[in-house]
Design an enzyme around this catalytic site. Sequence first.
Site, PDB file in Angstrom:
ATOM      1  N   ASN A   1     -24.374   8.411 -12.937  1.00 36.40           N
ATOM      2  CA  ASN A   1     -24.388   8.049 -11.513  1.00 36.40           C
ATOM      3  C   ASN A   1     -23.651   6.758 -11.171  1.00 36.40           C
ATOM      4  O   ASN A   1     -23.231   6.577 -10.032  1.00 36.40           O
ATOM      5  CB  ASN A   1     -25.822   8.037 -10.977  1.00 36.40           C
ATOM      6  CG  ASN A   1     -26.702   7.040 -11.680  1.00 36.40           C
ATOM      7  OD1 ASN A   1     -26.697   6.958 -12.900  1.00 36.40           O
ATOM      8  ND2 ASN A   1     -27.443   6.275 -10.917  1.00 36.40           N
TER       9      ASN A   1
ATOM     10  N   GLU B   1     -33.514   1.819 -19.766  1.00 34.41           N
ATOM     11  CA  GLU B   1     -33.369   1.702 -18.304  1.00 34.41           C
ATOM     12  C   GLU B   1     -33.495   3.104 -17.741  1.00 34.41           C
ATOM     13  O   GLU B   1     -32.560   3.895 -17.828  1.00 34.41           O
ATOM     14  CB  GLU B   1     -31.995   1.108 -17.960  1.00 34.41           C
ATOM     15  CG  GLU B   1     -31.783  -0.302 -18.451  1.00 34.41           C
ATOM     16  CD  GLU B   1     -32.656  -1.310 -17.738  1.00 34.41           C
ATOM     17  OE1 GLU B   1     -32.998  -1.086 -16.558  1.00 34.41           O
ATOM     18  OE2 GLU B   1     -33.015  -2.310 -18.366  1.00 34.41           O
TER      19      GLU B   1
ATOM     20  N   CYS C   1     -30.909   5.165  -9.270  1.00 34.45           N
ATOM     21  CA  CYS C   1     -32.219   4.870  -9.870  1.00 34.45           C
ATOM     22  C   CYS C   1     -33.079   3.982  -8.994  1.00 34.45           C
ATOM     23  O   CYS C   1     -34.295   3.949  -9.155  1.00 34.45           O
ATOM     24  CB  CYS C   1     -32.035   4.237 -11.243  1.00 34.45           C
ATOM     25  SG  CYS C   1     -31.036   2.746 -11.207  1.00 34.45           S
TER      26      CYS C   1
HETATM   27  P1  NAP Z   1     -29.700  11.796 -18.755  1.00 38.46           P
HETATM   28  O1  NAP Z   1     -29.577  13.252 -18.630  1.00 38.46           O
HETATM   29  O2  NAP Z   1     -30.931  11.216 -19.342  1.00 38.46           O
HETATM   30  O3  NAP Z   1     -28.406  11.324 -19.598  1.00 38.46           O
HETATM   31  C1  NAP Z   1     -28.108   9.970 -19.802  1.00 38.46           C
HETATM   32  C2  NAP Z   1     -27.267   9.827 -21.055  1.00 38.46           C
HETATM   33  O4  NAP Z   1     -28.063  10.187 -22.188  1.00 38.46           O
HETATM   34  C3  NAP Z   1     -26.056  10.755 -21.090  1.00 38.46           C
HETATM   35  O5  NAP Z   1     -24.992  10.092 -21.731  1.00 38.46           O
HETATM   36  C4  NAP Z   1     -26.555  11.899 -21.940  1.00 38.46           C
HETATM   37  O6  NAP Z   1     -25.541  12.634 -22.559  1.00 38.46           O
HETATM   38  C5  NAP Z   1     -27.380  11.158 -22.952  1.00 38.46           C
HETATM   39  N1  NAP Z   1     -28.367  11.978 -23.641  1.00 38.46           N
HETATM   40  C6  NAP Z   1     -29.020  13.072 -23.199  1.00 38.46           C
HETATM   41  N2  NAP Z   1     -29.865  13.525 -24.141  1.00 38.46           N
HETATM   42  C7  NAP Z   1     -29.749  12.698 -25.213  1.00 38.46           C
HETATM   43  C8  NAP Z   1     -30.345  12.635 -26.503  1.00 38.46           C
HETATM   44  N3  NAP Z   1     -31.249  13.527 -26.901  1.00 38.46           N
HETATM   45  N4  NAP Z   1     -29.967  11.642 -27.341  1.00 38.46           N
HETATM   46  C9  NAP Z   1     -29.057  10.735 -26.969  1.00 38.46           C
HETATM   47  N5  NAP Z   1     -28.442  10.753 -25.753  1.00 38.46           N
HETATM   48  C10 NAP Z   1     -28.792  11.703 -24.889  1.00 38.46           C
HETATM   49  O7  NAP Z   1     -29.502  11.069 -17.339  1.00 38.46           O
HETATM   50  P2  NAP Z   1     -28.400  11.344 -16.223  1.00 38.46           P
HETATM   51  O8  NAP Z   1     -28.698  12.628 -15.544  1.00 38.46           O
HETATM   52  O9  NAP Z   1     -27.031  11.112 -16.742  1.00 38.46           O
HETATM   53  O10 NAP Z   1     -28.731  10.114 -15.260  1.00 38.46           O
HETATM   54  C11 NAP Z   1     -29.763  10.140 -14.356  1.00 38.46           C
HETATM   55  C12 NAP Z   1     -30.962   9.355 -14.795  1.00 38.46           C
HETATM   56  O11 NAP Z   1     -30.602   8.021 -15.162  1.00 38.46           O
HETATM   57  C13 NAP Z   1     -31.978   9.193 -13.683  1.00 38.46           C
HETATM   58  O12 NAP Z   1     -33.266   9.383 -14.176  1.00 38.46           O
HETATM   59  C14 NAP Z   1     -31.758   7.768 -13.227  1.00 38.46           C
HETATM   60  O13 NAP Z   1     -32.855   7.206 -12.540  1.00 38.46           O
HETATM   61  C15 NAP Z   1     -31.459   7.090 -14.510  1.00 38.46           C
HETATM   62  N6  NAP Z   1     -30.782   5.826 -14.277  1.00 38.46           N
HETATM   63  C16 NAP Z   1     -31.435   4.663 -14.546  1.00 38.46           C
HETATM   64  C17 NAP Z   1     -30.802   3.455 -14.284  1.00 38.46           C
HETATM   65  C18 NAP Z   1     -31.467   2.150 -14.591  1.00 38.46           C
HETATM   66  O14 NAP Z   1     -30.744   1.160 -14.725  1.00 38.46           O
HETATM   67  N7  NAP Z   1     -32.774   2.079 -14.702  1.00 38.46           N
HETATM   68  C19 NAP Z   1     -29.527   3.445 -13.738  1.00 38.46           C
HETATM   69  C20 NAP Z   1     -28.899   4.658 -13.470  1.00 38.46           C
HETATM   70  C21 NAP Z   1     -29.536   5.847 -13.742  1.00 38.46           C
HETATM   71  P3  NAP Z   1     -25.000  13.987 -21.860  1.00 38.46           P
HETATM   72  O15 NAP Z   1     -24.370  13.562 -20.599  1.00 38.46           O
HETATM   73  O16 NAP Z   1     -24.084  14.533 -22.863  1.00 38.46           O
HETATM   74  O17 NAP Z   1     -26.214  14.859 -21.631  1.00 38.46           O
END
Ligand code: NAP
Length: 473
Positions: free
Chosen positions: A149, A245, A279
């Site tokens: 995002n 995060e 987020c």
């Molecule tokens: P996501 O599906 O959890 O993916 C995040 C990253 O983790 C991607 O690079 C993903 O790779 C990787 N990943 C997924 N499964 C994994 C595993 N088993 N082992 C290691 N890496 C893995 O999240 P998203 O849909 O990209 O982002 C949305 C989420 O991020 C929301 O919940 C949002 O609130 C959160 N977020 C938090 C913050 C903060 O600073 N607190 C900021 C922004 C977003 P792939 O893309 O290859 O699946």
Amino acid sequence: MQMLLAGEWVDRAETIDVRDPFDDSLIDTVPSASHDDVETALAAAFAARETARKMTTYDRCRILLRTAAIVAERVEEFATIIAREGSKTIIEARKEANRTVNTLTISAEEAKRLNGETIPFDSFPGGEQRRGHFERVPIGVVLAITPFNDPLNLVAHKLGPAIAGGNAVILKPATVTPLSALRLTEAFLEAGLPGDVLQTLTGHGAVLGDALVSDERVRMVSFTGGLEAGKHITTKAGLKKIGMELGSNSPVVVWKDADIEWAAETCVSGAFWAAGQNCIGVQRIFIHREVYDRFRDLFVERTNAYTIGDKMDETTDMGPMITEAEAERVERWINEAVDKGATVAAGGSRTGTLVQPTVLENVPAEATIHYEEVFGPTVNLYPFDDLDDAIARANSADYGLHAAGFARDVEVCFRLAEGLDAGSVLINDSTDYRLDSMPFGGVKGSGLGKEGVRFSLHEMTEPKVVCWYLPNL
Ligand code: NAP
């Protein structure tokens, strides 16, 4: 584009398409890294930690400032990549590119402030003849995993402090938005970063994740993403530092004496920025019953005025969701809430990846959209009579990244600031505000540890004590 592995830009026979979620057009392809590539990256990073550690503070700063300057010179190019591969409009993407310049600049500045302290060894009997200090040293290899995002600035939030702290880094960007990260990697190399200190591996987290995360050569996993992947990573990481995060479903409390016009205006923007894929986006708003109708009417009026569609059009307020599957999920959650008794005050429908900005009322506690992170362009409005009750309802979620309160009465503001359980509480502002240098991170299901450059830099370094025994003192 190619990925950067062990100092080389490489292709792979197996590739991943990077598509524009607005019209599904193909933008580029990236290699799909294999398990062999993971092993190569880990071995190269482990060897490169010496190169990284030996870079002087002057060199780390120079490289970070030069990278910031490259992004600044090419803001339009970076913004276009962010907007095309992700969900943001070009206006939103420009803001992210400019923030990235700031994040990298602060990283350079903080590298110069990475101080240790002298230790008063004579503060306990037996230490009279001892003198010493601690300094902060690199932890070694940092594994950075980033979400879709904020595909540029959240990468900078990991690479900037990791390099400022003298570490080798392996970056695994989100599979749907790898191009911003690869362009930033190119900028780092152009700025003079040794090619093996940073590696950017493109590929599926679910496939490569365990091998990367569990490897003992990695000393810290710095993860930003969803709760599910975050929890999985903590079970696999083993003996190493982790930074988590994660997401949230941020609450806002609007007291009866608040500036209602401002609260409605800023909360509409806070709810629908990046199509709600944020987020710290506003998801739940608790409004004092005396001002509920006025707030609702203003909120709905502003929501209905939103233009949605083509991200590259300068007049578009909101773009698409990242994939059609995600848009379908949000639509399903809206429909589930309606089936359980919620009413739609604005929006409520979907076309392809475009979900209309949606305002829901009467959302029951059993609806998923009430208690889970929606990560889409929907917001729930709830009336309340008692401030403590509103704060308790705001805190009832399993998340706590940002929370916000609107009031003029200073005592009410303090009750909100002290009562809302979150990493940050915004007073008279929506939850959607962050300065890149402030401590940033959540409580409960929103995570563990803090980002914000100085705080990440501390997480990515560790104190090392040097103690001298001087018998003739
Ligand atoms: P996501 O599906 O959890 O993916 C995040 C990253 O983790 C991607 O690079 C993903 O790779 C990787 N990943 C997924 N499964 C994994 C595993 N088993 N082992 C290691 N890496 C893995 O999240 P998203 O849909 O990209 O982002 C949305 C989420 O991020 C929301 O919940 C949002 O609130 C959160 N977020 C938090 C913050 C903060 O600073 N607190 C900021 C922004 C977003 P792939 O893309 O290859 O699946």
